[in-house]
Motif scaffolding. Structure first.
Motif, PDB file in Angstrom:
ATOM      1  N   GLU A 129     -15.597  17.033  30.654  1.00 19.79           N
ATOM      2  CA  GLU A 129     -16.778  16.461  30.004  1.00 19.79           C
ATOM      3  C   GLU A 129     -16.598  14.995  29.627  1.00 19.79           C
ATOM      4  N   GLN A 130     -15.359  14.517  29.582  1.00 20.73           N
ATOM      5  CA  GLN A 130     -15.112  13.113  29.252  1.00 20.73           C
ATOM      6  C   GLN A 130     -15.449  12.175  30.413  1.00 20.73           C
ATOM      7  N   LYS A 131     -15.298  12.672  31.651  1.00 22.86           N
ATOM      8  CA  LYS A 131     -15.519  11.761  32.778  1.00 22.86           C
ATOM      9  C   LYS A 131     -16.496  12.262  33.839  1.00 22.86           C
ATOM     10  N   ASP A 132     -16.839  13.538  33.812  1.00 23.07           N
ATOM     11  CA  ASP A 132     -17.738  14.079  34.829  1.00 23.07           C
ATOM     12  C   ASP A 132     -19.132  14.317  34.267  1.00 23.07           C
ATOM     13  N   LYS A 133     -20.129  13.959  35.050  1.00 21.92           N
ATOM     14  CA  LYS A 133     -21.509  14.252  34.668  1.00 21.92           C
ATOM     15  C   LYS A 133     -21.794  15.746  34.860  1.00 21.92           C
ATOM     16  N   ALA A 134     -21.133  16.326  35.845  1.00 26.63           N
ATOM     17  CA  ALA A 134     -21.325  17.741  36.174  1.00 26.63           C
ATOM     18  C   ALA A 134     -20.016  18.289  36.730  1.00 26.63           C
ATOM     19  N   PRO A 135     -19.877  19.618  36.760  1.00 26.60           N
ATOM     20  CA  PRO A 135     -18.675  20.187  37.381  1.00 26.60           C
ATOM     21  C   PRO A 135     -18.536  19.685  38.813  1.00 26.60           C
ATOM     22  N   ARG A 136     -17.300  19.528  39.236  1.00 28.51           N
ATOM     23  CA  ARG A 136     -17.059  19.049  40.593  1.00 28.51           C
ATOM     24  C   ARG A 136     -16.161  20.026  41.339  1.00 28.51           C
ATOM     25  N   VAL A 137     -16.258  19.966  42.641  1.00 29.06           N
ATOM     26  CA  VAL A 137     -15.481  20.839  43.515  1.00 29.06           C
ATOM     27  C   VAL A 137     -14.052  20.303  43.604  1.00 29.06           C
ATOM     28  N   ILE A 138     -13.081  21.188  43.355  1.00 29.19           N
ATOM     29  CA  ILE A 138     -11.683  20.772  43.498  1.00 29.19           C
ATOM     30  C   ILE A 138     -11.003  21.475  44.670  1.00 29.19           C
ATOM     31  N   ALA A 139     -11.645  22.512  45.198  1.00 31.02           N
ATOM     32  CA  ALA A 139     -11.123  23.189  46.390  1.00 31.02           C
ATOM     33  C   ALA A 139     -12.233  24.027  47.000  1.00 31.02           C
ATOM     34  N   THR A 140     -12.199  24.136  48.302  1.00 33.88           N
ATOM     35  CA  THR A 140     -13.166  24.966  49.007  1.00 33.88           C
ATOM     36  C   THR A 140     -12.541  25.449  50.307  1.00 33.88           C
ATOM     37  N   GLY A 141     -12.899  26.639  50.714  1.00 28.84           N
ATOM     38  CA  GLY A 141     -12.348  27.138  51.961  1.00 28.84           C
ATOM     39  C   GLY A 141     -12.875  28.508  52.308  1.00 28.84           C
ATOM     40  N   LYS A 142     -12.500  28.952  53.499  1.00 32.12           N
ATOM     41  CA  LYS A 142     -12.871  30.295  53.934  1.00 32.12           C
ATOM     42  C   LYS A 142     -11.681  30.940  54.619  1.00 32.12           C
ATOM     43  N   GLY A 143     -11.736  32.245  54.747  1.00 29.70           N
ATOM     44  CA  GLY A 143     -10.644  32.972  55.375  1.00 29.70           C
ATOM     45  C   GLY A 143      -9.354  32.862  54.576  1.00 29.70           C
ATOM     46  N   HIS A 144      -8.272  32.507  55.265  1.00 29.47           N
ATOM     47  CA  HIS A 144      -6.964  32.411  54.612  1.00 29.47           C
ATOM     48  C   HIS A 144      -6.938  31.329  53.538  1.00 29.47           C
ATOM     49  N   VAL A 145      -7.663  30.247  53.758  1.00 26.56           N
ATOM     50  CA  VAL A 145      -7.713  29.176  52.756  1.00 26.56           C
ATOM     51  C   VAL A 145      -8.365  29.705  51.476  1.00 26.56           C
ATOM     52  N   ALA A 146      -9.445  30.446  51.615  1.00 25.87           N
ATOM     53  CA  ALA A 146     -10.108  31.044  50.449  1.00 25.87           C
ATOM     54  C   ALA A 146      -9.162  32.006  49.735  1.00 25.87           C
ATOM     55  N   ASP A 147      -8.445  32.807  50.513  1.00 23.74           N
ATOM     56  CA  ASP A 147      -7.477  33.734  49.913  1.00 23.74           C
ATOM     57  C   ASP A 147      -6.426  32.983  49.107  1.00 23.74           C
ATOM     58  N   ASN A 148      -5.960  31.849  49.630  1.00 27.76           N
ATOM     59  CA  ASN A 148      -4.958  31.050  48.915  1.00 27.76           C
ATOM     60  C   ASN A 148      -5.532  30.414  47.653  1.00 27.76           C
ATOM     61  N   ILE A 149      -6.774  29.959  47.713  1.00 29.20           N
ATOM     62  CA  ILE A 149      -7.424  29.396  46.522  1.00 29.20           C
ATOM     63  C   ILE A 149      -7.479  30.455  45.429  1.00 29.20           C
ATOM     64  N   ILE A 150      -7.896  31.646  45.797  1.00 30.75           N
ATOM     65  CA  ILE A 150      -8.013  32.747  44.832  1.00 30.75           C
ATOM     66  C   ILE A 150      -6.637  33.147  44.303  1.00 30.75           C
ATOM     67  N   LYS A 151      -5.663  33.227  45.192  1.00 34.65           N
ATOM     68  CA  LYS A 151      -4.299  33.591  44.795  1.00 34.65           C
ATOM     69  C   LYS A 151      -3.733  32.590  43.787  1.00 34.65           C
ATOM     70  N   GLU A 152      -3.894  31.303  44.072  1.00 33.96           N
ATOM     71  CA  GLU A 152      -3.373  30.263  43.178  1.00 33.96           C
ATOM     72  C   GLU A 152      -4.116  30.258  41.841  1.00 33.96           C
ATOM     73  N   ALA A 153      -5.412  30.504  41.883  1.00 31.92           N
ATOM     74  CA  ALA A 153      -6.189  30.568  40.641  1.00 31.92           C
ATOM     75  C   ALA A 153      -5.694  31.718  39.767  1.00 31.92           C
ATOM     76  N   LYS A 154      -5.494  32.870  40.377  1.00 26.05           N
ATOM     77  CA  LYS A 154      -4.992  34.024  39.622  1.00 26.05           C
ATOM     78  C   LYS A 154      -3.617  33.730  39.042  1.00 26.05           C
ATOM     79  N   LYS A 155      -2.758  33.121  39.855  1.00 21.92           N
ATOM     80  CA  LYS A 155      -1.407  32.793  39.412  1.00 21.92           C
ATOM     81  C   LYS A 155      -1.437  31.844  38.208  1.00 21.92           C
ATOM     82  N   ALA A 156      -2.405  30.934  38.200  1.00 20.85           N
ATOM     83  CA  ALA A 156      -2.526  29.952  37.118  1.00 20.85           C
ATOM     84  C   ALA A 156      -3.325  30.488  35.927  1.00 20.85           C
TER      85      ALA A 156
END
Length: 93
Positions: free
Chosen positions: A17-44
């Motif tokens: 909220e200090q620097k963004d007017k709106a939420p921004r995309v930090i990662a996007t993908g499909k297939g294995h890339v999407a699986d990795n995004i989800i895996k890393e999010a869960k891990k974090a």
């Protein structure tokens, strides 16, 4: 005839909220890339909201794009839920 499993898609958002007017995309993908995004999010410990319709609406966005104004309300509801969930977890500690 065997139905095909839909290809998994993921979009990760961040809002500063200090620097963004709106939420921004930090990662996007499909297939294995999407699986990795989800895996890393869960891990974090990042909460995950599964919403195929919302992902479809965001599929044209690229990393560092801010979400379009038409999605503000929907994304705000999700962020609000996540913040409340975080507060609930903090209060239980």
């Amino acid at each position: 005839m065997k139905e095909q499993t839909p290809i998994r898609k993921a979009v990760a958002l961040h809002y500063d909220e200090q620097k963004d007017k709106a939420p921004r995309v930090i990662a996007t993908g499909k297939g294995h890339v999407a699986d990795n995004i989800i895996k890393e999010a869960k891990k974090a410990g990042v909460p995950i909201q599964e919403d195929r319709t919302l992902v479809e609406l965001m599929r044209h966005l690229t990393v560092d794009d801010q979400i379009p104004e038409a999605l503000y309300e929907t994304v705000a509801e999700i962020f609000s839920f996540i913040y409340k969930l975080d507060e609930s977890v903090k209060n239980k500690k």
